[in-house]
Design a protein around this motif. Structure first.
Motif, PDB file in Angstrom:
ATOM      1  N   GLY A 132      -6.506   6.956  -0.877  1.00 52.90           N
ATOM      2  CA  GLY A 132      -6.594   6.790   0.566  1.00 52.90           C
ATOM      3  C   GLY A 132      -6.636   5.334   0.985  1.00 52.90           C
ATOM      4  O   GLY A 132      -6.049   4.946   2.002  1.00 52.90           O
ATOM      5  N   ALA A 133      -7.312   4.509   0.193  1.00 51.70           N
ATOM      6  CA  ALA A 133      -7.375   3.076   0.503  1.00 51.70           C
ATOM      7  C   ALA A 133      -5.980   2.461   0.497  1.00 51.70           C
ATOM      8  O   ALA A 133      -5.661   1.610   1.335  1.00 51.70           O
ATOM      9  N   LEU A 134      -5.135   2.881  -0.434  1.00 52.28           N
ATOM     10  CA  LEU A 134      -3.764   2.385  -0.475  1.00 52.28           C
ATOM     11  C   LEU A 134      -2.971   2.841   0.739  1.00 52.28           C
ATOM     12  O   LEU A 134      -2.313   2.038   1.402  1.00 52.28           O
ATOM     13  N   ASP A 135      -3.030   4.132   1.024  1.00 59.08           N
ATOM     14  CA  ASP A 135      -2.225   4.665   2.123  1.00 59.08           C
ATOM     15  C   ASP A 135      -2.705   4.167   3.487  1.00 59.08           C
ATOM     16  O   ASP A 135      -1.919   4.086   4.432  1.00 59.08           O
ATOM     17  N   GLY A 184      -2.666   4.793  -9.570  1.00 57.91           N
ATOM     18  CA  GLY A 184      -1.748   5.853  -9.974  1.00 57.91           C
ATOM     19  C   GLY A 184      -2.067   6.387 -11.351  1.00 57.91           C
ATOM     20  O   GLY A 184      -2.053   7.612 -11.582  1.00 57.91           O
ATOM     21  N   LEU A 185      -2.367   5.496 -12.298  1.00 57.23           N
ATOM     22  CA  LEU A 185      -2.729   5.930 -13.644  1.00 57.23           C
ATOM     23  C   LEU A 185      -4.024   6.731 -13.625  1.00 57.23           C
ATOM     24  O   LEU A 185      -4.179   7.708 -14.365  1.00 57.23           O
ATOM     25  N   SER A 186      -4.962   6.360 -12.777  1.00 58.89           N
ATOM     26  CA  SER A 186      -6.213   7.107 -12.648  1.00 58.89           C
ATOM     27  C   SER A 186      -5.949   8.534 -12.174  1.00 58.89           C
ATOM     28  O   SER A 186      -6.609   9.479 -12.625  1.00 58.89           O
ATOM     29  N   ALA A 187      -4.995   8.699 -11.252  1.00 58.53           N
ATOM     30  CA  ALA A 187      -4.635  10.043 -10.800  1.00 58.53           C
ATOM     31  C   ALA A 187      -4.066  10.870 -11.949  1.00 58.53           C
ATOM     32  O   ALA A 187      -4.382  12.056 -12.098  1.00 58.53           O
ATOM     33  N   GLU A 188      -3.239  10.241 -12.778  1.00 56.92           N
ATOM     34  CA  GLU A 188      -2.702  10.954 -13.939  1.00 56.92           C
ATOM     35  C   GLU A 188      -3.824  11.318 -14.911  1.00 56.92           C
ATOM     36  O   GLU A 188      -3.869  12.424 -15.455  1.00 56.92           O
ATOM     37  N   GLY A 226      11.333   8.669  -5.992  1.00 60.49           N
ATOM     38  CA  GLY A 226      11.475   7.865  -4.787  1.00 60.49           C
ATOM     39  C   GLY A 226      10.359   8.015  -3.784  1.00 60.49           C
ATOM     40  O   GLY A 226      10.474   7.523  -2.650  1.00 60.49           O
ATOM     41  N   ILE A 227       9.267   8.675  -4.172  1.00 62.87           N
ATOM     42  CA  ILE A 227       8.183   8.939  -3.225  1.00 62.87           C
ATOM     43  C   ILE A 227       7.698   7.676  -2.531  1.00 62.87           C
ATOM     44  O   ILE A 227       7.496   7.658  -1.310  1.00 62.87           O
ATOM     45  N   LEU A 228       7.531   6.592  -3.287  1.00 58.92           N
ATOM     46  CA  LEU A 228       6.922   5.376  -2.733  1.00 58.92           C
ATOM     47  C   LEU A 228       7.898   4.490  -1.966  1.00 58.92           C
ATOM     48  O   LEU A 228       7.468   3.606  -1.221  1.00 58.92           O
ATOM     49  N   GLY A 263      10.070   7.596   1.411  1.00 58.90           N
ATOM     50  CA  GLY A 263       9.223   6.982   2.427  1.00 58.90           C
ATOM     51  C   GLY A 263       7.890   7.682   2.597  1.00 58.90           C
ATOM     52  O   GLY A 263       7.362   7.743   3.705  1.00 58.90           O
ATOM     53  N   MET A 264       7.329   8.175   1.516  1.00 62.50           N
ATOM     54  CA  MET A 264       6.041   8.874   1.578  1.00 62.50           C
ATOM     55  C   MET A 264       4.936   7.915   1.134  1.00 62.50           C
ATOM     56  O   MET A 264       5.049   6.704   1.329  1.00 62.50           O
ATOM     57  N   GLY A 265       3.875   8.424   0.546  1.00 56.68           N
ATOM     58  CA  GLY A 265       2.754   7.562   0.222  1.00 56.68           C
ATOM     59  C   GLY A 265       2.150   7.872  -1.135  1.00 56.68           C
ATOM     60  O   GLY A 265       2.636   8.724  -1.890  1.00 56.68           O
ATOM     61  N   TYR A 266       1.041   7.182  -1.421  1.00 52.78           N
ATOM     62  CA  TYR A 266       0.385   7.367  -2.714  1.00 52.78           C
ATOM     63  C   TYR A 266      -0.319   8.722  -2.810  1.00 52.78           C
ATOM     64  O   TYR A 266      -0.526   9.235  -3.908  1.00 52.78           O
TER      65      TYR A 266
END
Length: 379
Positions: free
Chosen positions: A303-306, A244-248, A56-58, A67-70
């Motif tokens: 950061g660009a997303l958040d 997100g996939l890039s982070a993984e 549920g992070i996003l 209610g957090m972020g990327y």
């Protein structure tokens, strides 16, 4: 988000690493693969992850999320990448979950997102119809009917479709395959008459399926976003999923690098540690430099997303292109530096290569994203 993690993100990352090292070592993925497990991952472990708040992070708190972020999700995904966790973050959170969050009506959001956050609902996104990623090459049709639509077509490589409780389907309501205009997204129950799901095993141990739609009914209330203008929603979902996939992927090739570095320090040839060989030193330094560059690009994309920056599409392609190149470099070099044993299935380093190769082709390879980046810059 800067190029370094905040204190809270570091704590979350450390917690995720401890949890995954205990509950989901790389060996678990091998065991699921060899047993031909009908699910391909652990529902019980996914439920535990959800109870820790990861699923549920996003999502907003009023929909059951954190209610957090990327930045926070990326910290978890990096650690999942390290252990090759097969749980459905990409399919349920990054693809299906984002499609519902960004394009669903209030009724669909309230119906689907709370159980997604609690780990009780799994999503999959059916969009790909050919071997290579081509988001607008959609031939699946959604013809208008008196009570809504009828969907006809076939999708390939639908991640986790065999266990999905709801499918997000990309269909064409106007135009021809390749046209950006004329796409519409639908939320479809996979138990609906006319839906056929045939599971496939991917090379990295993850799950995918071919899904066929034979006159599958869809009501207007099941539409996500705007009719005929689904490309806008699709682009936003793919940008978020690619980051997100890039982070993984970053976690995967970082672990492969660290294992290789440790091996160079302990393996001996002719009574000498092979890590002292100058040629191997040069190669490991190149791997380290490329890894750090990729890390910086991924952190900036997150950061660009958040920060809701205008350059999100460019950063999504920059991150995916860089990570696709670097994951290929590091995992290939890792196998070579492990020598003959690196080619065996018993040695885990080969599993990192397989995951890297599958991830490289998912949501567009380096060539696709370099071309897209150039077009977005007006080159």
């Amino acid at each position: 988000m800067g190029l370094t993690l905040s204190e809270d993100q570091l704590i979350l990352k450390q917690t995720a690493r401890s949890f995954l090292e205990e509950k989901s070592p790389v060996q678990r993925m091998r065991e699921l693969r060899d047993a031909e497990d009908e699910t391909g991952f652990s529902r019980a472990l996914w439920k535990e992850m959800a109870e820790m708040g990861w699923a549920g992070i996003l999502f907003p708190e009023d929909l059951g999320g954190a209610g957090m972020g990327y930045g926070e999700l990326a910290a978890v995904l990096e650690e999942c990448g390290r252990v090759l966790a097969p749980e459905p973050f990409v399919s349920t959170i990054l693809l299906g979950g984002n499609a519902i969050l960004l394009g669903g009506n209030e009724s669909l959001k309230k119906e689907l997102l709370p159980p997604v956050c609690s780990g009780d609902c799994l999503l999959a996104m059916a969009f790909q119809e050919q071997g290579r990623f081509a988001p607008y090459a959609v031939a699946t049709r959604a013809a208008r009917a008196s009570d809504g639509y009828r969907i006809e077509g076939r999708k390939q490589f639908v991640l986790d479709a065999h266990v999905a409780d709801r499918l997000v389907v990309v269909a064409r309501t106007a135009g021809e395959p390749g046209d950006r205009d004329g796409l519409t997204l639908f939320a479809i129950d996979p138990t609906e008459t006319g839906v056929t799901v045939r599971r496939n095993a991917m090379m990295d141990g993850r799950n995918a399926a071919d899904v066929t739609f034979d006159a599958v009914p869809a009501a207007a209330a099941q539409v996500l976003g705007q009719v005929d203008a689904g490309a806008e929603l699709l682009d936003a979902v793919f940008d978020r999923a690619a980051i997100g996939l890039s982070a993984e992927m970053l976690g995967t090739f970082e672990e492969a690098f660290e294992r290789t570095l440790a091996y160079l320090k302990e393996r001996e040839q002719f009574d000498v540690k092979i890590g002292t060989f100058q040629a191997l030193r040069h190669r490991i330094v190149e791997m380290f430099c490329e890894l750090e560059l990729a890390r910086s690009v991924v952190r900036d994309a997150v950061g660009a997303l958040d920060e809701d920056r205008e350059d999100v599409p460019r950063m999504a392609s920059a991150a995916k292109a860089r990570c696709s190149d670097v994951s290929s470099l590091i995992t290939r070099e890792a196998i070579q530096m492990h020598g003959g044993i690196g080619m065996t299935d018993e040695e885990e380093i080969g599993l990192f290569f397989k995951r890297a190769k599958a991830a490289e082709l998912t949501l567009g390879d380096a060539i696709y994203h370099r071309d897209r980046f150039a077009s977005l810059r007006g080159y």
